[in-house]
Design a protein around this motif. Structure first.
Motif, PDB file in Angstrom:
ATOM      1  N   ARG A 122      42.772  71.925  97.859  1.00  0.00           N
ATOM      2  CA  ARG A 122      42.209  72.440  96.613  1.00  0.00           C
ATOM      3  C   ARG A 122      43.169  72.125  95.471  1.00  0.00           C
ATOM      4  NH1 ARG A 122      44.451  76.709  99.408  1.00  0.00           N
ATOM      5  NH2 ARG A 122      46.103  77.799  98.283  1.00  0.00           N
ATOM      6  N   THR A 123      42.720  72.393  94.258  1.00  0.00           N
ATOM      7  CA  THR A 123      43.600  72.234  93.108  1.00  0.00           C
ATOM      8  C   THR A 123      44.372  73.522  92.864  1.00  0.00           C
ATOM      9  OG1 THR A 123      41.819  72.903  91.617  1.00  0.00           O
ATOM     10  CG2 THR A 123      42.144  70.545  91.960  1.00  0.00           C
ATOM     11  N   CYS A 124      45.586  73.361  92.390  1.00  0.00           N
ATOM     12  CA  CYS A 124      46.382  74.478  91.879  1.00  0.00           C
ATOM     13  C   CYS A 124      46.743  74.060  90.460  1.00  0.00           C
ATOM     14  CB  CYS A 124      47.629  74.706  92.739  1.00  0.00           C
ATOM     15  SG  CYS A 124      48.711  76.026  92.145  1.00  0.00           S
ATOM     16  N   TYR A 125      45.783  74.223  89.560  1.00  0.00           N
ATOM     17  CA  TYR A 125      45.862  73.764  88.176  1.00  0.00           C
ATOM     18  C   TYR A 125      45.899  72.240  88.135  1.00  0.00           C
ATOM     19  CZ  TYR A 125      46.899  73.878  83.201  1.00  0.00           C
ATOM     20  OH  TYR A 125      46.857  73.704  81.846  1.00  0.00           O
ATOM     21  N   ASP A 126      47.085  71.611  88.081  1.00  0.00           N
ATOM     22  CA  ASP A 126      47.128  70.151  87.971  1.00  0.00           C
ATOM     23  C   ASP A 126      47.811  69.498  89.163  1.00  0.00           C
ATOM     24  OD1 ASP A 126      49.723  70.865  87.545  1.00  0.00           O
ATOM     25  OD2 ASP A 126      49.976  69.799  85.651  1.00  0.00           O
ATOM     26  N   HIS A 127      47.962  70.244  90.273  1.00  0.00           N
ATOM     27  CA  HIS A 127      48.529  69.647  91.474  1.00  0.00           C
ATOM     28  C   HIS A 127      47.764  70.149  92.698  1.00  0.00           C
ATOM     29  CE1 HIS A 127      50.943  73.344  90.711  1.00  0.00           C
ATOM     30  NE2 HIS A 127      50.845  73.500  92.018  1.00  0.00           N
ATOM     31  N   LEU A 128      48.110  69.654  93.858  1.00  0.00           N
ATOM     32  CA  LEU A 128      47.372  69.938  95.079  1.00  0.00           C
ATOM     33  C   LEU A 128      47.920  71.153  95.805  1.00  0.00           C
ATOM     34  CD1 LEU A 128      46.947  66.331  96.505  1.00  0.00           C
ATOM     35  CD2 LEU A 128      45.129  67.798  95.620  1.00  0.00           C
ATOM     36  N   ALA A 133      48.242  69.785 101.535  1.00  0.00           N
ATOM     37  CA  ALA A 133      49.283  69.695 100.515  1.00  0.00           C
ATOM     38  C   ALA A 133      50.616  70.236 101.035  1.00  0.00           C
ATOM     39  CB  ALA A 133      48.853  70.460  99.262  1.00  0.00           C
ATOM     40  N   VAL A 134      50.557  71.307 101.803  1.00  0.00           N
ATOM     41  CA  VAL A 134      51.775  71.881 102.392  1.00  0.00           C
ATOM     42  C   VAL A 134      52.401  70.895 103.372  1.00  0.00           C
ATOM     43  CG1 VAL A 134      52.630  73.682 103.946  1.00  0.00           C
ATOM     44  CG2 VAL A 134      51.135  74.287 102.047  1.00  0.00           C
ATOM     45  N   LYS A 135      51.563  70.233 104.167  1.00  0.00           N
ATOM     46  CA  LYS A 135      52.079  69.253 105.128  1.00  0.00           C
ATOM     47  C   LYS A 135      52.724  68.063 104.411  1.00  0.00           C
ATOM     48  CE  LYS A 135      48.944  70.283 108.974  1.00  0.00           C
ATOM     49  NZ  LYS A 135      47.844  69.760 109.829  1.00  0.00           N
ATOM     50  N   SER A 184      47.267  80.565 100.558  1.00  0.00           N
ATOM     51  CA  SER A 184      46.581  80.626 101.852  1.00  0.00           C
ATOM     52  C   SER A 184      47.501  80.264 103.005  1.00  0.00           C
ATOM     53  CB  SER A 184      45.351  79.698 101.856  1.00  0.00           C
ATOM     54  OG  SER A 184      45.719  78.345 101.647  1.00  0.00           O
ATOM     55  N   GLU A 185      48.486  79.407 102.757  1.00  0.00           N
ATOM     56  CA  GLU A 185      49.374  78.959 103.830  1.00  0.00           C
ATOM     57  C   GLU A 185      50.677  79.752 103.889  1.00  0.00           C
ATOM     58  OE1 GLU A 185      48.578  76.522 106.162  1.00  0.00           O
ATOM     59  OE2 GLU A 185      46.647  76.931 105.211  1.00  0.00           O
ATOM     60  N   ARG A 186      51.002  80.480 102.808  1.00  0.00           N
ATOM     61  CA  ARG A 186      52.255  81.249 102.708  1.00  0.00           C
ATOM     62  C   ARG A 186      53.489  80.360 102.791  1.00  0.00           C
ATOM     63  NH1 ARG A 186      50.732  86.291 104.588  1.00  0.00           N
ATOM     64  NH2 ARG A 186      48.475  86.507 104.407  1.00  0.00           N
ATOM     65  N   ARG A 187      53.318  79.104 102.514  1.00  0.00           N
ATOM     66  CA  ARG A 187      54.421  78.153 102.484  1.00  0.00           C
ATOM     67  C   ARG A 187      54.297  77.371 101.180  1.00  0.00           C
ATOM     68  NH1 ARG A 187      52.708  75.171 107.540  1.00  0.00           N
ATOM     69  NH2 ARG A 187      54.416  73.735 107.124  1.00  0.00           N
ATOM     70  N   PHE A 188      55.221  76.430 100.963  1.00  0.00           N
ATOM     71  CA  PHE A 188      55.254  75.752  99.668  1.00  0.00           C
ATOM     72  C   PHE A 188      54.479  74.439  99.683  1.00  0.00           C
ATOM     73  CE2 PHE A 188      59.219  78.289  99.465  1.00  0.00           C
ATOM     74  CZ  PHE A 188      58.923  79.020  98.322  1.00  0.00           C
ATOM     75  N   HIS A 189      53.839  74.162  98.541  1.00  0.00           N
ATOM     76  CA  HIS A 189      53.332  72.823  98.261  1.00  0.00           C
ATOM     77  C   HIS A 189      54.063  72.302  97.020  1.00  0.00           C
ATOM     78  CE1 HIS A 189      50.272  75.441  96.050  1.00  0.00           C
ATOM     79  NE2 HIS A 189      50.820  74.749  95.071  1.00  0.00           N
ATOM     80  N   GLY A 192      55.353  71.183  89.786  1.00  0.00           N
ATOM     81  CA  GLY A 192      56.135  70.481  88.786  1.00  0.00           C
ATOM     82  C   GLY A 192      55.515  69.146  88.390  1.00  0.00           C
ATOM     83  N   GLU A 193      56.282  68.348  87.656  1.00  0.00           N
ATOM     84  CA  GLU A 193      55.803  67.050  87.188  1.00  0.00           C
ATOM     85  C   GLU A 193      55.483  66.117  88.356  1.00  0.00           C
ATOM     86  OE1 GLU A 193      54.840  64.140  84.244  1.00  0.00           O
ATOM     87  OE2 GLU A 193      55.063  66.329  84.215  1.00  0.00           O
ATOM     88  N   ALA A 194      56.303  66.181  89.411  1.00  0.00           N
ATOM     89  CA  ALA A 194      56.061  65.332  90.582  1.00  0.00           C
ATOM     90  C   ALA A 194      54.728  65.669  91.232  1.00  0.00           C
ATOM     91  CB  ALA A 194      57.199  65.489  91.592  1.00  0.00           C
ATOM     92  N   GLY A 195      54.422  66.965  91.333  1.00  0.00           N
ATOM     93  CA  GLY A 195      53.149  67.381  91.920  1.00  0.00           C
ATOM     94  C   GLY A 195      51.968  66.916  91.095  1.00  0.00           C
ATOM     95  N   ALA A 196      52.076  67.045  89.768  1.00  0.00           N
ATOM     96  CA  ALA A 196      50.987  66.627  88.885  1.00  0.00           C
ATOM     97  C   ALA A 196      50.779  65.115  88.941  1.00  0.00           C
ATOM     98  CB  ALA A 196      51.287  67.074  87.453  1.00  0.00           C
TER      99      ALA A 196
END
Length: 235
Positions: A122-128, A133-135, A184-189, A192-196
């Motif tokens: 899914r989207t988290c504003y402008d990143h995944l 995404a967590v993987k 939903s995963e309780r871990r990090f995706h 920042g700029e890299a994610g966007a």
């Protein structure tokens, strides 16, 4: 003089605390929360669309939008006769995503009750965000793309992003990278700029397709092959 300084400090503290209370109160209504969650897809929405999402009358939706505008959680964009609303910025999106994570921890069965489509990607504003995404973030981390706390890119990280076609060496006021807590995963995706930029790259290469009107993102067959090749991830 000393007393004057203390008085000024207390006054500034009172102003900050009042502002924090205002933001919390603005987010305390379920309908306003629904509006903020809808805007997490990164698009600009009309008042009519947001009224339909929250299942309230147009006049009620307008009152909710004015409250959110007053507390600077959203902004209004005018295009001719039309007005559109969107989140005030990335910091607001990160706050909402963090609140989702904290709130979901109170739910007795978070995984089974989460829609599978949103849980996967899914989207988290402008990143995944989501399981895939967590993987991807885990794979990048294990390959040494980020520093120990995930708040900066290593030389290897800059090199790998450049190989992907993403130049992160230009100056930006935004964090280059950060771990964004996935509700939903309780871990990090990756945020920042890299994610966007990574999300933009995936869209440009047609690896992903956004579902209009929703936060859901579908991965194309080419996208599954590319992600598997790049990060050894089964999508």
């Amino acid at each position: 003089m000393h007393n004057t300084i203390n008085a000024e400090q207390f006054t500034r503290a009172d102003v900050l605390e009042d502002a924090m209370s205002g933001v919390a109160a603005a987010m305390s209504d379920p309908s306003r929360v629904k509006i903020l969650c809808a805007l997490m897809d990164g698009r600009a929405w009309t008042a009519t669309e947001l009224a339909a999402v929250t299942d309230v009358a147009s006049s009620t939706a307008s009152a909710h939008l004015n409250r959110l505008l007053t507390n600077k959680l959203i902004i209004c964009l005018s295009q001719g006769r039309h007005r559109y609303y969107r989140l005030a910025g990335k910091e607001t999106a990160e706050l909402i995503e963090m609140m989702m994570g904290i709130s979901w921890q109170l739910h007795p069965t978070p995984v089974t009750r989460t829609p599978i489509e949103l849980r996967m990607l899914r989207t988290c504003y402008d990143h995944l965000a989501g399981e895939i995404a967590v993987k991807i973030y885990d794979a990048m981390s294990h390959a040494g793309w980020f520093g120990a706390d995930g708040t900066f890119l290593t030389d290897e990280g800059f090199r790998q992003f450049k190989i992907l076609g993403i130049d992160l060496e230009h100056k930006t006021k935004r964090k280059i990278c950060c771990g964004c807590l996935d509700w939903s995963e309780r871990r990090f995706h990756l945020g920042g700029e890299a994610g966007a930029q990574f999300f933009a790259l995936c869209e440009h290469k047609h690896w992903l397709q956004k579902v209009a009107g929703f936060r859901q993102v579908n991965m194309t067959s080419n996208g599954r092959k590319a992600i598997a090749r790049l990060f050894q991830i089964e999508c």
